[in-house]
Motif scaffolding. Sequence first.
Motif, PDB file in Angstrom:
ATOM      1  N   GLY A  26      -3.573  39.637 -10.700  1.00  0.00           N
ATOM      2  CA  GLY A  26      -4.764  39.439  -9.672  1.00  0.00           C
ATOM      3  C   GLY A  26      -5.824  40.293  -9.697  1.00  0.00           C
ATOM      4  N   GLU A  41     -14.196  34.342 -12.065  1.00  0.00           N
ATOM      5  CA  GLU A  41     -15.824  34.331 -12.557  1.00  0.00           C
ATOM      6  C   GLU A  41     -16.003  35.390 -13.257  1.00  0.00           C
ATOM      7  N   ARG A  89      -1.149  38.077  -5.683  1.00  0.00           N
ATOM      8  CA  ARG A  89      -1.403  38.997  -6.242  1.00  0.00           C
ATOM      9  C   ARG A  89      -0.227  40.248  -6.092  1.00  0.00           C
ATOM     10  N   ALA A 132     -11.075  38.341 -11.111  1.00  0.00           N
ATOM     11  CA  ALA A 132     -11.480  36.738 -10.650  1.00  0.00           C
ATOM     12  C   ALA A 132     -11.686  36.006 -11.602  1.00  0.00           C
TER      13      ALA A 132
END
Length: 734
Positions: A258, A263, A239, A261
């Motif tokens: 980063g 999802e 990140r 996410a």
Amino acid sequence: MDEQCRQPGEVPFSDGDGGGFARLEGDGPGALARLEREGRRRPALEDAVRAFDPDAVPAAERQAKLDRIKRELESVPALPGVYLWKDAQGQVIYVGKAKQLRARMRQYVNYQDERAKIPLLVDQIDSFDYIVVENEHESLVLEKNLINQHAPFFNADFKDDKSYPFIALTKGDVFPAIKYTREKHRPDTRYFGPYTDSRAAREMVDIARRVVPLCASSCADWRQLKRRLEKDPLALMERDARPCFDAHVGLGPGACCGRIAPEEYKANVKRIERFLSGQHREFVDELTAEMQEAAAELDFERAARIKARIDTINGLADRQHAVSARNLDADVVGLFREETVAGVHVFMVREGRIINSNEFVLDRGRDVPDDDLLHMFLLRYYDATTSIPHEVILREAPEDKEAMEAWLTSKLASPHGAKVRLTAPRKGEKAELVGMAETNAKHTLMRYKVRTNYDDKRINDALLQLESALALDAPPMRIECFDISTIHGSYTVASMVVFTNGKPDKNQYRRFKIKTPLDEANDFLSMQEVMSRRYAPERMADARFGSKPDLIILDGGKPQLSAALEMFDEMGIDDIAMCGLAKRDEELFVPWQDTGPVVLPSGSASLYLVKQVRDEAHRFAITFHRELRGKGMTASILDDVTGMGPVRKKALLKAFKSFRNLKSATLEEIKAARVVPEEVAEELYRVLQQYNRERKDERVVGGDGRDAGGEASDPACSRATAASAGAVRSETEG
């Protein structure tokens, strides 16, 4: 056209646009060059050109080949499937589907298919293949795939076989990106389109990213992240990377550094899929709920960002044309064709709004029926697009409607079991949408013709073809066409239209009232009168009538031609070429050929020009005829009254309710109406009394003379009514 290739007396072939395949009755090398210019790059093209020459193969050999194919067809099953006609080199030249293969394929070799291309197709057939399937739906899908694979010469196709823009989501990546592309379809990518306006596609990519932040495939940081993840999936945990520029301005979610996410990123991908599919209202409702939730949590910065996205969608909706009060989800397909090319316009209507429109130009012209053109277009278009609507609205439903619906339903793959319907509305809102799509299709074709100088090329070909077919000394740069319009000898008129350099020259149009007394329709005497007046020495010397024509076309065929030639013999005119056009079979009768008429190739530029000239002459004659007939039908006994104009006539009929009440009124009643001055009222009463006496005498001598309602009618009006009754039939005879 290559003048060195064309032999004297030969009819030049129609260009490749006139039927989707060149009719190669003449020069093989010139035809070959034309096909190559049009991009018809197929193996053994020279052999294909020679195969179209009817003299290249002896008749006995052609018949033997046909008999062999008929015998081979005996083994073809009567089952649904797809058939492939092949030429002598084994190349697939036509792909079709059938509910019963044997019966459908026999129609070709028995010449039971009336499409103009069939004789040329059968001449090239040397063998065939077929594939049996379970049902018509499977045959439709297989037909589409085989056409894409082989690009058969005789199947309908897009005019300009270019690639169209799409918006794509690279769903095979961990962080899918959005992009503008013209690439071939990849299995791990979802495409939205096609768009025929590349600017609109690029603009939609920008709008989508403002609505839902998503990485772009053009971003160098995204490509670097993709390569890193391909080498090491755990690189996602790093990140410390710097955010890209798009992440700074809010167009990207910051996957490179980063911030998001996988999802959560997938949720954004699903949102943007719905947005590009046109589901805007539901999307706005969700964003509104999120904005209110952020405001309740006092996260006003996030609420402001969501508000900006909602404003972007609303601004897009303002630019989209609302066409339906209902939540309509449909594609509206409009087709407009001329004899040689066709334009198609597709409106993508989602949630009652046109969110996109696409336009196409189709080849294969007159020799392919509208149903075939539409069938092939639907196959090509919905094979390319992933945006499948719940309804496709057309002017006419295709013959294989059920199979097409099943195929589209399988492509829609709705989780709720929704089906795709093909509808052909006759009235109402949807019918108006089809009309609007057809209007836009017409403009699509017009823009294409202007952009490619299509008309100029076809006109040049048409004039050269007419020069050869009619044995003229030079191309007919000035064409004059005549047509007669009459009703049983009443209101007989003639029209003269002029085409200069293949285009209408309306300043040179003339119209004639026939002066010869006629008791019944006599087009021959009428045509002779027009010829004597138009080509009299004083008219030929009159600059207002223009120069001497290179070609005269008479609407009516051989009888009209004979009548005009007889008049030309009396006038001593022998230096103007003339022909008669028969309406039924579009045949040209010429004075120098007794063996039969000249038949121009179907779909050719020359035939299209001749029909255009004939139709314009007919339209001009009918317009003048209706104008005269309309004036005649307004004639009335009241016109014989001195001082009675249209205003006073209207006021009289309004005061007395009908002509029957007026003719039975006394002088005092007419004066009491206070509609006309006393001297006009006295003259009117005198004329009406004379009219009543004449009508009484007619009833004594020839019957009661009453109309269907029992009322004695105005003789002038009766004559007009009788003439009107035969108008429909006689106008078509003109």
